[in-house]
Design a protein around this motif. Structure first.
Motif, PDB file in Angstrom:
ATOM      1  N   PRO A  72      36.063   7.825  -0.629  1.00  0.00           N
ATOM      2  CA  PRO A  72      34.938   7.157  -1.294  1.00  0.00           C
ATOM      3  C   PRO A  72      33.808   6.757  -0.363  1.00  0.00           C
ATOM      4  CG  PRO A  72      36.839   5.688  -1.116  1.00  0.00           C
ATOM      5  CD  PRO A  72      37.306   7.039  -0.705  1.00  0.00           C
ATOM      6  N   LYS A  73      34.084   6.625   0.928  1.00  0.00           N
ATOM      7  CA  LYS A  73      33.055   6.184   1.871  1.00  0.00           C
ATOM      8  C   LYS A  73      32.661   7.306   2.828  1.00  0.00           C
ATOM      9  CE  LYS A  73      34.536   1.344   1.713  1.00  0.00           C
ATOM     10  NZ  LYS A  73      35.016   0.183   2.510  1.00  0.00           N
ATOM     11  N   ILE A  74      32.556   8.503   2.314  1.00  0.00           N
ATOM     12  CA  ILE A  74      32.224   9.659   3.150  1.00  0.00           C
ATOM     13  C   ILE A  74      30.710   9.846   3.203  1.00  0.00           C
ATOM     14  CG2 ILE A  74      32.241  11.412   1.314  1.00  0.00           C
ATOM     15  CD1 ILE A  74      33.804  13.240   3.284  1.00  0.00           C
ATOM     16  N   HIS A  75      30.235  10.307   4.359  1.00  0.00           N
ATOM     17  CA  HIS A  75      28.829  10.689   4.500  1.00  0.00           C
ATOM     18  C   HIS A  75      28.770  11.885   5.448  1.00  0.00           C
ATOM     19  CE1 HIS A  75      24.531   9.753   3.962  1.00  0.00           C
ATOM     20  NE2 HIS A  75      24.403  10.385   5.114  1.00  0.00           N
ATOM     21  N   TYR A  76      27.878  12.827   5.131  1.00  0.00           N
ATOM     22  CA  TYR A  76      27.756  14.050   5.913  1.00  0.00           C
ATOM     23  C   TYR A  76      26.459  14.034   6.715  1.00  0.00           C
ATOM     24  CZ  TYR A  76      31.264  15.644   2.539  1.00  0.00           C
ATOM     25  OH  TYR A  76      32.382  15.764   1.748  1.00  0.00           O
ATOM     26  N   ILE A  77      26.561  14.471   7.977  1.00  0.00           N
ATOM     27  CA  ILE A  77      25.384  14.659   8.817  1.00  0.00           C
ATOM     28  C   ILE A  77      25.380  16.133   9.208  1.00  0.00           C
ATOM     29  CG2 ILE A  77      24.170  14.008  10.919  1.00  0.00           C
ATOM     30  CD1 ILE A  77      26.795  11.669   9.497  1.00  0.00           C
ATOM     31  N   LEU A  78      24.489  16.897   8.585  1.00  0.00           N
ATOM     32  CA  LEU A  78      24.507  18.350   8.717  1.00  0.00           C
ATOM     33  C   LEU A  78      23.175  18.862   9.267  1.00  0.00           C
ATOM     34  CD1 LEU A  78      26.016  19.296   5.218  1.00  0.00           C
ATOM     35  CD2 LEU A  78      27.245  18.645   7.301  1.00  0.00           C
ATOM     36  N   PHE A 104      20.488  15.575   6.211  1.00  0.00           N
ATOM     37  CA  PHE A 104      20.186  16.804   6.928  1.00  0.00           C
ATOM     38  C   PHE A 104      19.325  16.453   8.141  1.00  0.00           C
ATOM     39  CE2 PHE A 104      21.040  18.474   2.661  1.00  0.00           C
ATOM     40  CZ  PHE A 104      21.887  19.526   2.971  1.00  0.00           C
ATOM     41  N   VAL A 105      19.676  17.016   9.300  1.00  0.00           N
ATOM     42  CA  VAL A 105      18.982  16.651  10.529  1.00  0.00           C
ATOM     43  C   VAL A 105      18.411  17.893  11.203  1.00  0.00           C
ATOM     44  CG1 VAL A 105      20.476  14.641  10.869  1.00  0.00           C
ATOM     45  CG2 VAL A 105      21.070  16.794  11.991  1.00  0.00           C
ATOM     46  N   GLN A 106      17.334  17.683  11.931  1.00  0.00           N
ATOM     47  CA  GLN A 106      16.758  18.742  12.755  1.00  0.00           C
ATOM     48  C   GLN A 106      16.699  18.267  14.194  1.00  0.00           C
ATOM     49  OE1 GLN A 106      13.093  19.306  10.634  1.00  0.00           O
ATOM     50  NE2 GLN A 106      11.970  17.863  11.911  1.00  0.00           N
ATOM     51  N   SER A 107      16.401  19.165  15.103  1.00  0.00           N
ATOM     52  CA  SER A 107      16.471  18.851  16.525  1.00  0.00           C
ATOM     53  C   SER A 107      15.343  17.911  16.943  1.00  0.00           C
ATOM     54  CB  SER A 107      16.423  20.125  17.362  1.00  0.00           C
ATOM     55  OG  SER A 107      15.210  20.819  17.135  1.00  0.00           O
ATOM     56  N   LEU A 108      15.628  17.165  17.994  1.00  0.00           N
ATOM     57  CA  LEU A 108      14.648  16.302  18.654  1.00  0.00           C
ATOM     58  C   LEU A 108      14.149  15.180  17.743  1.00  0.00           C
ATOM     59  CD1 LEU A 108      12.623  19.100  20.480  1.00  0.00           C
ATOM     60  CD2 LEU A 108      14.693  17.906  21.255  1.00  0.00           C
ATOM     61  N   THR A 110      15.463  11.268  15.704  1.00  0.00           N
ATOM     62  CA  THR A 110      16.409  10.162  15.678  1.00  0.00           C
ATOM     63  C   THR A 110      16.583   9.700  14.235  1.00  0.00           C
ATOM     64  OG1 THR A 110      15.781   9.434  17.898  1.00  0.00           O
ATOM     65  CG2 THR A 110      16.919   7.834  16.515  1.00  0.00           C
ATOM     66  N   TYR A 111      17.838   9.498  13.840  1.00  0.00           N
ATOM     67  CA  TYR A 111      18.169   9.114  12.470  1.00  0.00           C
ATOM     68  C   TYR A 111      19.051   7.872  12.499  1.00  0.00           C
ATOM     69  CZ  TYR A 111      16.726  13.936  11.545  1.00  0.00           C
ATOM     70  OH  TYR A 111      16.016  15.110  11.479  1.00  0.00           O
ATOM     71  N   LYS A 117      23.041   5.051  15.124  1.00  0.00           N
ATOM     72  CA  LYS A 117      21.788   5.712  15.502  1.00  0.00           C
ATOM     73  C   LYS A 117      22.147   7.084  16.056  1.00  0.00           C
ATOM     74  CE  LYS A 117      18.197   3.486  16.811  1.00  0.00           C
ATOM     75  NZ  LYS A 117      17.168   2.662  17.521  1.00  0.00           N
ATOM     76  N   ILE A 118      21.592   8.106  15.452  1.00  0.00           N
ATOM     77  CA  ILE A 118      21.942   9.479  15.805  1.00  0.00           C
ATOM     78  C   ILE A 118      20.710  10.176  16.358  1.00  0.00           C
ATOM     79  CG2 ILE A 118      22.808  11.689  14.952  1.00  0.00           C
ATOM     80  CD1 ILE A 118      24.128  10.038  12.651  1.00  0.00           C
ATOM     81  N   ARG A 119      20.801  10.604  17.607  1.00  0.00           N
ATOM     82  CA  ARG A 119      19.726  11.376  18.226  1.00  0.00           C
ATOM     83  C   ARG A 119      20.173  12.826  18.323  1.00  0.00           C
ATOM     84  NH1 ARG A 119      16.978  10.596  24.292  1.00  0.00           N
ATOM     85  NH2 ARG A 119      15.440  12.270  24.037  1.00  0.00           N
ATOM     86  N   THR A 120      19.281  13.756  18.034  1.00  0.00           N
ATOM     87  CA  THR A 120      19.619  15.170  18.107  1.00  0.00           C
ATOM     88  C   THR A 120      18.896  15.845  19.260  1.00  0.00           C
ATOM     89  OG1 THR A 120      17.866  15.730  16.541  1.00  0.00           O
ATOM     90  CG2 THR A 120      20.066  15.351  15.639  1.00  0.00           C
ATOM     91  N   LEU A 121      19.592  16.761  19.903  1.00  0.00           N
ATOM     92  CA  LEU A 121      18.996  17.634  20.902  1.00  0.00           C
ATOM     93  C   LEU A 121      18.874  19.035  20.310  1.00  0.00           C
ATOM     94  CD1 LEU A 121      20.917  16.584  24.134  1.00  0.00           C
ATOM     95  CD2 LEU A 121      18.825  15.615  23.194  1.00  0.00           C
ATOM     96  N   LYS A 122      18.068  19.858  20.931  1.00  0.00           N
ATOM     97  CA  LYS A 122      17.860  21.228  20.455  1.00  0.00           C
ATOM     98  C   LYS A 122      18.894  22.152  21.074  1.00  0.00           C
ATOM     99  CE  LYS A 122      14.352  24.909  20.338  1.00  0.00           C
ATOM    100  NZ  LYS A 122      14.542  25.202  18.905  1.00  0.00           N
ATOM    101  N   SER A 123      19.655  22.823  20.272  1.00  0.00           N
ATOM    102  CA  SER A 123      20.668  23.741  20.773  1.00  0.00           C
ATOM    103  C   SER A 123      20.019  24.954  21.439  1.00  0.00           C
ATOM    104  CB  SER A 123      21.577  24.208  19.642  1.00  0.00           C
ATOM    105  OG  SER A 123      22.510  25.163  20.111  1.00  0.00           O
ATOM    106  N   THR A 124      20.692  25.499  22.427  1.00  0.00           N
ATOM    107  CA  THR A 124      20.262  26.750  23.036  1.00  0.00           C
ATOM    108  C   THR A 124      20.784  27.958  22.251  1.00  0.00           C
ATOM    109  OG1 THR A 124      22.135  26.406  24.536  1.00  0.00           O
ATOM    110  CG2 THR A 124      19.939  25.925  25.395  1.00  0.00           C
ATOM    111  N   ASP A 125      21.464  27.695  21.137  1.00  0.00           N
ATOM    112  CA  ASP A 125      21.920  28.764  20.252  1.00  0.00           C
ATOM    113  C   ASP A 125      21.393  28.505  18.849  1.00  0.00           C
ATOM    114  OD1 ASP A 125      23.155  30.838  19.004  1.00  0.00           O
ATOM    115  OD2 ASP A 125      25.195  30.199  19.411  1.00  0.00           O
TER     116      ASP A 125
END
Length: 248
Positions: A72-78, A104-108, A110-111, A117-125
């Motif tokens: 019941p307390k699920i959340h997705y970060i995709l 839904f998150v994209q590179s570079l 912060t969410y 607090k979720i920071r994203t980096l840009k994948s090399t793939d």
């Protein structure tokens, strides 16, 4: 904190307050490999955060969206490259309403998801890498952010890959990371450990779990044998097989 290595790049991080799952997929998704990892059991009332760094079949499985019925307390970060149209979900027997529980998150970027607090980096793939701040800790999962050098690729291509990787990893220099999950890909042969070594030399990470090893765990001992500093080598966890759990 309990860390479970499920298989490949899939890890479960459980604290007293929450559970994080990274890059889960079922056995059978990847031709030529027999993955045996299974989800550990945990309290269904705990907040559950399911991360997928990109759409590749060894990092994302549509099955995770079916977990919503049991937790019941699920959340997705995709990652945003994972495309979930209503028609696609319905065709696979999944209600489009599940997207109400997806960030839904994209590179570079912060969410903020609940108190994380979720920071994203840009994948090399493809997709992103995740840096998650929570409970006074930092957790890093690289996804496919790696130094992708290959025999026969040539100095121009490998040089470009090296610069791109270092550019992203250097963004972590100001963080004290408690747990990091970093690729050590056996397919790269003599270059397999280059990305991991650079990460360990330039990022303050207390504990580093190698991943994306395609079930060749001998790479860990080979890497450690070349390190003369015992304290440095001790930061890298000795994984010997799937479904192993570690208490930190």
């Amino acid at each position: 904190m309990i860390i479970t290595f499920v298989h490949h790049s899939c890890f479960v991080v459980e604290t007293e307050e929450r559970v994080l799952i990274f890059d889960y997929f079922r056995n059978g998704n990847v031709n030529g490999y027999e993955f045996t990892g299974v989800m550990p059991e945990f309290e269904k009332e705990k907040p559950l955060y399911v991360f997928a760094s990109h759409a590749h079949q060894d990092h994302f499985d549509l099955e995770i969206l079916r977990w919503e019925a049991d937790f019941p307390k699920i959340h997705y970060i995709l990652s945003k490259d994972i495309r979930l149209s209503d028609r696609y979900l319905e065709r696979n027997g999944i209600s489009p309403k599940v997207k109400e529980k997806v960030t839904f998150v994209q590179s570079l970027k912060t969410y903020e998801v609940d108190d994380m607090k979720i920071r994203t980096l840009k994948s090399t793939d493809a997709g992103v890498a995740f840096l998650i701040g929570m409970e006074g800790r930092y957790i890093y999962h690289a996804g496919d952010l790696n130094l992708w050098k290959w025999d026969g690729a040539g100095d121009l291509v490998n040089g470009k890959e090296t610069r791109a990787y270092k550019h992203e990893i250097n963004k972590l220099a100001d963080y004290e990371i408690d747990v990091a999950f970093v690729p050590l890909d056996s397919r790269q042969k003599k270059y397999a450990a280059d990305g991991l070594l650079y990460f360990m030399e330039h990022v303050d990470a207390k504990v580093v779990f190698p991943m994306h090893m395609w079930q060749d765990y001998s790479l860990i001992a080979a890497f450690k044998s070349k390190i003369s500093n015992g304290a440095f080598a001790a930061r890298l966890v000795d994984i010997s097989g799937e479904n192993e759990a570690y208490e930190l």
